[in-house]
Motif scaffolding. Structure first.
Motif, PDB file in Angstrom:
ATOM      1  N   ALA A  92     -60.338   0.306 -86.142  1.00  0.00           N
ATOM      2  CA  ALA A  92     -61.652  -0.058 -85.594  1.00  0.00           C
ATOM      3  C   ALA A  92     -61.877  -1.567 -85.581  1.00  0.00           C
ATOM      4  CB  ALA A  92     -62.753   0.625 -86.399  1.00  0.00           C
ATOM      5  N   TYR A 140     -58.934  -4.047 -77.583  1.00  0.00           N
ATOM      6  CA  TYR A 140     -59.966  -3.214 -76.946  1.00  0.00           C
ATOM      7  C   TYR A 140     -59.895  -3.361 -75.424  1.00  0.00           C
ATOM      8  CZ  TYR A 140     -62.615  -1.784 -81.109  1.00  0.00           C
ATOM      9  OH  TYR A 140     -63.001  -1.198 -82.275  1.00  0.00           O
ATOM     10  N   ALA A 160     -55.116   3.801 -68.774  1.00  0.00           N
ATOM     11  CA  ALA A 160     -55.629   5.150 -68.506  1.00  0.00           C
ATOM     12  C   ALA A 160     -55.493   6.086 -69.701  1.00  0.00           C
ATOM     13  CB  ALA A 160     -54.899   5.730 -67.301  1.00  0.00           C
ATOM     14  N   ALA A 161     -55.024   5.573 -70.831  1.00  0.00           N
ATOM     15  CA  ALA A 161     -54.841   6.451 -71.997  1.00  0.00           C
ATOM     16  C   ALA A 161     -56.188   6.809 -72.613  1.00  0.00           C
ATOM     17  CB  ALA A 161     -53.978   5.759 -73.042  1.00  0.00           C
ATOM     18  N   GLN A 162     -56.172   7.919 -73.372  1.00  0.00           N
ATOM     19  CA  GLN A 162     -57.351   8.265 -74.165  1.00  0.00           C
ATOM     20  C   GLN A 162     -57.380   7.323 -75.377  1.00  0.00           C
ATOM     21  OE1 GLN A 162     -57.580  12.049 -76.503  1.00  0.00           O
ATOM     22  NE2 GLN A 162     -58.479  12.778 -74.582  1.00  0.00           N
ATOM     23  N   VAL A 163     -58.541   6.766 -75.692  1.00  0.00           N
ATOM     24  CA  VAL A 163     -58.622   5.765 -76.760  1.00  0.00           C
ATOM     25  C   VAL A 163     -59.521   6.256 -77.891  1.00  0.00           C
ATOM     26  CG1 VAL A 163     -59.148   3.373 -77.310  1.00  0.00           C
ATOM     27  CG2 VAL A 163     -58.437   3.983 -74.984  1.00  0.00           C
ATOM     28  N   VAL A 164     -58.954   6.304 -79.081  1.00  0.00           N
ATOM     29  CA  VAL A 164     -59.718   6.744 -80.252  1.00  0.00           C
ATOM     30  C   VAL A 164     -59.545   5.706 -81.353  1.00  0.00           C
ATOM     31  CG1 VAL A 164     -59.864   8.513 -82.062  1.00  0.00           C
ATOM     32  CG2 VAL A 164     -59.505   9.194 -79.676  1.00  0.00           C
ATOM     33  N   ARG A 165     -60.639   5.412 -82.068  1.00  0.00           N
ATOM     34  CA  ARG A 165     -60.543   4.453 -83.176  1.00  0.00           C
ATOM     35  C   ARG A 165     -60.423   5.202 -84.496  1.00  0.00           C
ATOM     36  NH1 ARG A 165     -65.199   0.432 -83.490  1.00  0.00           N
ATOM     37  NH2 ARG A 165     -66.229   2.290 -84.284  1.00  0.00           N
ATOM     38  N   PHE A 166     -59.703   4.616 -85.461  1.00  0.00           N
ATOM     39  CA  PHE A 166     -59.755   5.171 -86.819  1.00  0.00           C
ATOM     40  C   PHE A 166     -60.395   4.149 -87.746  1.00  0.00           C
ATOM     41  CE2 PHE A 166     -56.191   2.921 -88.851  1.00  0.00           C
ATOM     42  CZ  PHE A 166     -55.379   2.576 -87.770  1.00  0.00           C
ATOM     43  N   ARG A 167     -60.894   4.623 -88.882  1.00  0.00           N
ATOM     44  CA  ARG A 167     -61.599   3.729 -89.804  1.00  0.00           C
ATOM     45  C   ARG A 167     -60.679   2.619 -90.273  1.00  0.00           C
ATOM     46  NH1 ARG A 167     -66.625   5.302 -91.270  1.00  0.00           N
ATOM     47  NH2 ARG A 167     -67.087   7.510 -90.992  1.00  0.00           N
ATOM     48  N   ARG A 217     -55.826  12.223 -90.226  1.00  0.00           N
ATOM     49  CA  ARG A 217     -56.695  13.317 -89.763  1.00  0.00           C
ATOM     50  C   ARG A 217     -56.740  13.338 -88.233  1.00  0.00           C
ATOM     51  NH1 ARG A 217     -57.372  17.458 -89.305  1.00  0.00           N
ATOM     52  NH2 ARG A 217     -59.278  18.650 -89.088  1.00  0.00           N
ATOM     53  N   ARG A 218     -56.773  12.148 -87.650  1.00  0.00           N
ATOM     54  CA  ARG A 218     -56.873  12.067 -86.196  1.00  0.00           C
ATOM     55  C   ARG A 218     -55.544  12.454 -85.528  1.00  0.00           C
ATOM     56  NH1 ARG A 218     -61.677   9.470 -84.781  1.00  0.00           N
ATOM     57  NH2 ARG A 218     -62.805   8.808 -86.632  1.00  0.00           N
ATOM     58  N   ARG A 252     -55.432  16.233 -85.528  1.00  0.00           N
ATOM     59  CA  ARG A 252     -56.255  16.829 -84.473  1.00  0.00           C
ATOM     60  C   ARG A 252     -55.550  16.803 -83.122  1.00  0.00           C
ATOM     61  NH1 ARG A 252     -61.178  13.177 -86.061  1.00  0.00           N
ATOM     62  NH2 ARG A 252     -61.997  14.290 -87.866  1.00  0.00           N
TER      63      ARG A 252
END
Lengths: 82, 402
Positions: free
Chosen positions: B136, B143, B150-157, B166-167, B170
């Motif tokens: 993050a 960023y 075009a990728a899916q973007v997810v942040r982790f702590r 965990r991510r 999932r």
């Protein structure tokens, strides 16, 4: 999968601490204009929501989220995918 | 005025308000004359520059300066176009070979800035159907790179390997098509990624790993290659990006990889294809600086001695600092955004220039004074920095509870 109403109730509780002033929440409540969040606060809030529902919310979908109802809709979709 | 500019008026109003309250303008700092790698004239006054990221102090290295001058005379002031259209100069290729050798990697690509390196790699390495899992606290260039792709973007702590795991869990099958992104040293607080834990987790799920060593090149590792070298996990890292604008004292960026196929990305990266290539003078000084960085540990040792001296001195004053000693030393200000410019201005009037970082650029919404040290700072200069902080410590030390 939880009903949208259940998701909404949980979202109201999760978002409450982020609100600038206490306001009545509804499905149409706007996260920026009414709850008073900026983009950084929204990101922090998303982390809390992700932990609570045990789901990852891609940043890409946040552009379509204006209201608490939009957020609930996205969550429903993400949990259906699981 | 164009209607379109209306939305910026509130920004200027806020700036004016902050400047009026604080009596100092951190938004329009003019360096009137550069005196040395560590000193300059600002507001008519000679100040110690303690916020320049000039970690090894090589901006005035005589050999680098001479190489730059010679390159301008021999090859001109600019390349006037991109490498794809106008062709690469021999020196661009020589620098890429030098970087590949330095990292013992089969492939290296040089970009026009560090920002563009991240923009190019993050936007193109992953595409539709792939996932980016980023810390993050990653830099804006990371960023922005993800937004261009075009990728899916997810942040982790931040720095939380368990949250990353965990991510990845999932993601199930998609974990293998995931790029994990971290930084060696985080630019605002100076803390490091828990790289061994992150490597262990990403290996278990078959994900790839990119580390941005912008602030750790020349700073960490026996040879200055960064955090991955320091922690002995270089062979587990898939991609390393970095910049020439900090330890190497010029401008430019790079990516190296243990995968030779990195080379093929050149044909697809818009931020590589559609921007002018680095000027001969920049490439020339960077090549010399890289040799110096690689030639011994004297500068790195001096940098760390300076970092310890400043961190310890500030800690003894009871100031709230970032979690780890590092050449980036952040002081959390227990004051509002309205009061922060005044504190910064007071330091400047005492002859010390540091960075003022205001939200939303700070990790936790507070205000920071951010120092970055150089091997070129003398112990006496560090003492002067400490003396200036000591003068204002009542204003910036957190209130003691109880």
């Amino acid at each position: 999968m939880p009903e949208k109403a259940q998701i909404l109730d949980q979202l109201y509780e999760l978002i409450q601490p982020f609100a600038k002033e206490p306001i009545e929440f509804g499905e149409q409540t706007d996260l920026i204009d009414e709850v008073g969040l900026d983009s950084m606060k929204i990101m922090d809030m998303v982390m809390q929501i992700e932990d609570h529902f045990d789901v990852s919310i891609p940043l890409n979908v946040l552009t379509d989220v204006r209201t608490i109802g939009d957020m609930a809709g996205q969550l429903q979709g993400l949990m259906k995918d699981d | 005025m164009s209607e379109l500019l209306n939305k910026f008026l509130p920004l200027e109003a806020k700036r004016s308000e902050l400047v009026a309250i604080g009596g100092a303008d951190p938004f329009h700092v003019v360096v009137e004359r550069v005196v040395s790698a560590t000193e300059a004239i600002v507001n008519g006054q000679q100040v110690i520059m303690a916020g320049t990221n000039n970690y090894l102090g090589l901006t005035f290295d005589p050999e680098s300066v001479e190489a730059s001058c010679a390159a301008v005379r021999d090859e001109g002031t600019g390349t006037t176009g991109s490498r794809m259209a106008n062709g690469s100069y021999g020196a661009h290729l020589a620098l890429e070979r030098a970087l590949a050798d330095f990292y013992a990697c089969p492939a290296a690509i040089v970009f026009s800035t560090g920002y563009i390196a991240n923009l190019g790699i993050l936007s193109t390495l992953t595409g539709s159907g792939d996932v980016i899992l980023m810390d993050a606290d990653c830099h804006a260039s990371i960023y922005d790179g993800t937004r261009l792709g075009a990728a899916q973007v997810v942040r982790f702590r931040h720095n939380d390997a368990a949250n990353l795991e965990r991510r990845l869990q999932r993601l199930e099958d998609k974990a293998k098509r995931t790029l994990v992104v971290v930084e060696g040293i985080y630019s605002m607080l100076g803390d490091r990624a828990p790289l061994q834990e992150i490597v262990e987790v990403k290996n278990r799920y078959g994900a790839s790993l990119l580390i941005d060593e912008a602030h750790s090149l020349g700073v960490l590792g026996d040879h200055g290659r960064g955090l991955a070298e320091e922690l002995g996990v270089e062979d587990q890292v898939d991609f390393i990006t970095g910049t020439f604008s900090k330890s190497l004292g010029s401008i430019g960026g790079y990516c190296v990889s243990r995968w030779a196929e990195l080379e093929f990305m050149r044909y697809a990266m818009r931020p590589y294809i559609f921007t002018a290539s680095s000027s001969p003078s920049l490439i020339a000084s960077t090549r010399i600086a890289l040799k110096k960085l690689n030639s011994g540990t004297v500068l790195r040792k001096q940098l760390w001695a300076n970092a310890h001296q400043l961190y310890q001195g500030l800690a003894e004053m009871g100031l709230e600092l970032g979690p780890q000693v590092s050449p980036v030393i952040a002081i959390r200000l227990p004051v509002s955004m309205e009061e922060a410019p005044g504190v910064w201005g007071e330091l400047l009037s005492k002859g010390i220039y540091v960075n003022l970082v205001l939200p939303p650029a700070t990790p936790d919404g507070g205000c920071l004074l951010r120092c970055s040290l150089s091997a070129a700072h003398s112990p006496e200069q560090i003492d002067r920095i400490l003396a200036a902080f000591s003068d204002i410590k009542e204003k910036i030390a957190p209130e003691k509870s109880g």
